[in-house]
Scaffold this motif. Structure first.
Motif, PDB file in Angstrom:
ATOM      1  N   VAL A  37       0.821  -1.196   0.000  1.00 36.15           N
ATOM      2  CA  VAL A  37       0.000   0.000   0.000  1.00 36.15           C
ATOM      3  C   VAL A  37       0.862   1.256   0.000  1.00 36.15           C
ATOM      4  CG1 VAL A  37      -1.748   1.297   1.312  1.00 36.15           C
ATOM      5  CG2 VAL A  37      -1.847  -1.218   1.212  1.00 36.15           C
ATOM      6  N   GLU A  38       1.946   1.229   0.786  1.00 37.74           N
ATOM      7  CA  GLU A  38       2.777   2.424   0.948  1.00 37.74           C
ATOM      8  C   GLU A  38       4.160   2.036   1.445  1.00 37.74           C
ATOM      9  OE1 GLU A  38       1.735   6.660   2.799  1.00 37.74           O
ATOM     10  OE2 GLU A  38       1.738   5.083   4.311  1.00 37.74           O
ATOM     11  N   VAL A  39       5.163   2.812   1.022  1.00 36.61           N
ATOM     12  CA  VAL A  39       6.540   2.666   1.508  1.00 36.61           C
ATOM     13  C   VAL A  39       7.018   4.049   1.927  1.00 36.61           C
ATOM     14  CG1 VAL A  39       8.916   2.027   0.928  1.00 36.61           C
ATOM     15  CG2 VAL A  39       7.002   0.742  -0.074  1.00 36.61           C
ATOM     16  N   LYS A  40       7.586   4.119   3.132  1.00 37.60           N
ATOM     17  CA  LYS A  40       8.189   5.361   3.623  1.00 37.60           C
ATOM     18  C   LYS A  40       9.569   5.018   4.171  1.00 37.60           C
ATOM     19  CE  LYS A  40       3.958   7.767   4.816  1.00 37.60           C
ATOM     20  NZ  LYS A  40       3.240   8.542   5.816  1.00 37.60           N
ATOM     21  N   TYR A  41      10.492   5.990   4.082  1.00 33.75           N
ATOM     22  CA  TYR A  41      11.843   5.742   4.588  1.00 33.75           C
ATOM     23  C   TYR A  41      12.501   7.046   5.000  1.00 33.75           C
ATOM     24  CZ  TYR A  41      13.049   7.095  -0.209  1.00 33.75           C
ATOM     25  OH  TYR A  41      13.165   7.751  -1.408  1.00 33.75           O
ATOM     26  N   GLY A  42      13.549   6.906   5.813  1.00 36.54           N
ATOM     27  CA  GLY A  42      14.303   8.083   6.219  1.00 36.54           C
ATOM     28  C   GLY A  42      15.072   7.848   7.496  1.00 36.54           C
ATOM     29  N   PRO A  43      15.741   8.902   7.965  1.00 34.70           N
ATOM     30  CA  PRO A  43      16.510   8.810   9.196  1.00 34.70           C
ATOM     31  C   PRO A  43      15.605   8.954  10.426  1.00 34.70           C
ATOM     32  CG  PRO A  43      16.706  11.011   8.304  1.00 34.70           C
ATOM     33  CD  PRO A  43      15.899  10.203   7.308  1.00 34.70           C
ATOM     34  N   ASN A  44      16.078   8.440  11.539  1.00 34.84           N
ATOM     35  CA  ASN A  44      15.380   8.611  12.814  1.00 34.84           C
ATOM     36  C   ASN A  44      15.442  10.088  13.195  1.00 34.84           C
ATOM     37  OD1 ASN A  44      14.408   8.549  15.412  1.00 34.84           O
ATOM     38  ND2 ASN A  44      16.023   7.258  16.215  1.00 34.84           N
ATOM     39  N   VAL A  45      14.309  10.668  13.536  1.00 31.15           N
ATOM     40  CA  VAL A  45      14.262  12.073  13.935  1.00 31.15           C
ATOM     41  C   VAL A  45      13.783  12.241  15.380  1.00 31.15           C
ATOM     42  CG1 VAL A  45      14.011  12.939  11.573  1.00 31.15           C
ATOM     43  CG2 VAL A  45      11.961  12.403  12.922  1.00 31.15           C
ATOM     44  N   SER A  46      13.740  11.154  16.132  1.00 30.14           N
ATOM     45  CA  SER A  46      13.304  11.232  17.525  1.00 30.14           C
ATOM     46  C   SER A  46      14.332  11.989  18.357  1.00 30.14           C
ATOM     47  CB  SER A  46      13.121   9.831  18.111  1.00 30.14           C
ATOM     48  OG  SER A  46      12.880   9.910  19.505  1.00 30.14           O
ATOM     49  N   GLY A  52      19.400   3.208  19.900  1.00 32.73           N
ATOM     50  CA  GLY A  52      20.274   2.040  19.984  1.00 32.73           C
ATOM     51  C   GLY A  52      21.156   1.845  18.767  1.00 32.73           C
ATOM     52  N   GLY A  53      21.444   2.921  18.058  1.00 33.40           N
ATOM     53  CA  GLY A  53      22.281   2.827  16.873  1.00 33.40           C
ATOM     54  C   GLY A  53      21.508   2.596  15.585  1.00 33.40           C
ATOM     55  N   PHE A  54      20.212   2.366  15.692  1.00 36.94           N
ATOM     56  CA  PHE A  54      19.371   2.184  14.505  1.00 36.94           C
ATOM     57  C   PHE A  54      18.891   3.566  14.071  1.00 36.94           C
ATOM     58  CE2 PHE A  54      19.189  -1.862  16.702  1.00 36.94           C
ATOM     59  CZ  PHE A  54      19.362  -2.771  15.670  1.00 36.94           C
ATOM     60  N   VAL A  55      19.667   4.204  13.217  1.00 40.00           N
ATOM     61  CA  VAL A  55      19.390   5.607  12.885  1.00 40.00           C
ATOM     62  C   VAL A  55      18.761   5.804  11.508  1.00 40.00           C
ATOM     63  CG1 VAL A  55      21.101   6.522  14.486  1.00 40.00           C
ATOM     64  CG2 VAL A  55      21.768   6.016  12.136  1.00 40.00           C
ATOM     65  N   ASP A  56      18.526   4.722  10.786  1.00 46.30           N
ATOM     66  CA  ASP A  56      17.848   4.794   9.491  1.00 46.30           C
ATOM     67  C   ASP A  56      16.806   3.682   9.453  1.00 46.30           C
ATOM     68  OD1 ASP A  56      19.378   6.812   7.712  1.00 46.30           O
ATOM     69  OD2 ASP A  56      20.966   5.588   8.596  1.00 46.30           O
ATOM     70  N   GLY A  57      15.786   3.873   8.647  1.00 45.59           N
ATOM     71  CA  GLY A  57      14.784   2.825   8.557  1.00 45.59           C
ATOM     72  C   GLY A  57      13.749   3.085   7.499  1.00 45.59           C
ATOM     73  N   PHE A  58      12.858   2.108   7.376  1.00 43.17           N
ATOM     74  CA  PHE A  58      11.748   2.243   6.432  1.00 43.17           C
ATOM     75  C   PHE A  58      10.561   1.434   6.936  1.00 43.17           C
ATOM     76  CE2 PHE A  58      14.277  -1.328   4.839  1.00 43.17           C
ATOM     77  CZ  PHE A  58      13.334  -2.294   4.520  1.00 43.17           C
ATOM     78  N   THR A  59       9.400   1.794   6.427  1.00 44.29           N
ATOM     79  CA  THR A  59       8.184   1.039   6.702  1.00 44.29           C
ATOM     80  C   THR A  59       7.523   0.673   5.385  1.00 44.29           C
ATOM     81  OG1 THR A  59       6.764   2.994   6.864  1.00 44.29           O
ATOM     82  CG2 THR A  59       7.774   2.195   8.917  1.00 44.29           C
ATOM     83  N   VAL A  60       6.914  -0.489   5.393  1.00 44.67           N
ATOM     84  CA  VAL A  60       6.122  -0.942   4.252  1.00 44.67           C
ATOM     85  C   VAL A  60       4.752  -1.319   4.806  1.00 44.67           C
ATOM     86  CG1 VAL A  60       5.929  -2.578   2.340  1.00 44.67           C
ATOM     87  CG2 VAL A  60       8.204  -1.868   3.134  1.00 44.67           C
TER      88      VAL A  60
END
Length: 102
Positions: A37-46, A52-60
């Protein structure tokens, strides 16, 4: 629907262009794998600093669990997944996947 969240510890040697190309290859899967349905991605902005070192990601976002399951074994996803694993620090330890029913 399923929200498939993937968090990455990408290698520090990756350039911004390489990161963008990697995430664009994930987004391109929407054109070839049914049920996305949708894909989004980018750096962590919290601002919390709890990444915990996970500074990039995406959602599907998938229309159903069955669509997610078909995606997992789709050859194009497998190829992109191999590219992702070769781009992260620590092999699979540099990858976190979390799926939610939405």
């Amino acid at each position: 629907m399923i929200l498939h969240c993937v968090f990455l510890r990408l290698k520090s040697a990756l350039t911004q262009d390489e990161k963008r190309a990697l995430f664009e290859s994930v987004a391109a899967l929407q054109k070839v794998i049914p049920g996305i349905v949708e894909v989004k991605y980018g750096p962590n902005v919290s601002p919390e600093g709890l990444h915990g070192g996970f500074v990039d990601g995406f959602t599907v976002t998938f229309e159903s669990p069955e669509a997610r399951d078909a995606y997992l074994v789709h050859p194009d996803h497998v190829a992109v997944g191999e590219r992702i694993v070769s781009s992260i620090d620590g092999g699979l330890a540099g990858l976190m996947v979390f799926d939610l029913n939405i």
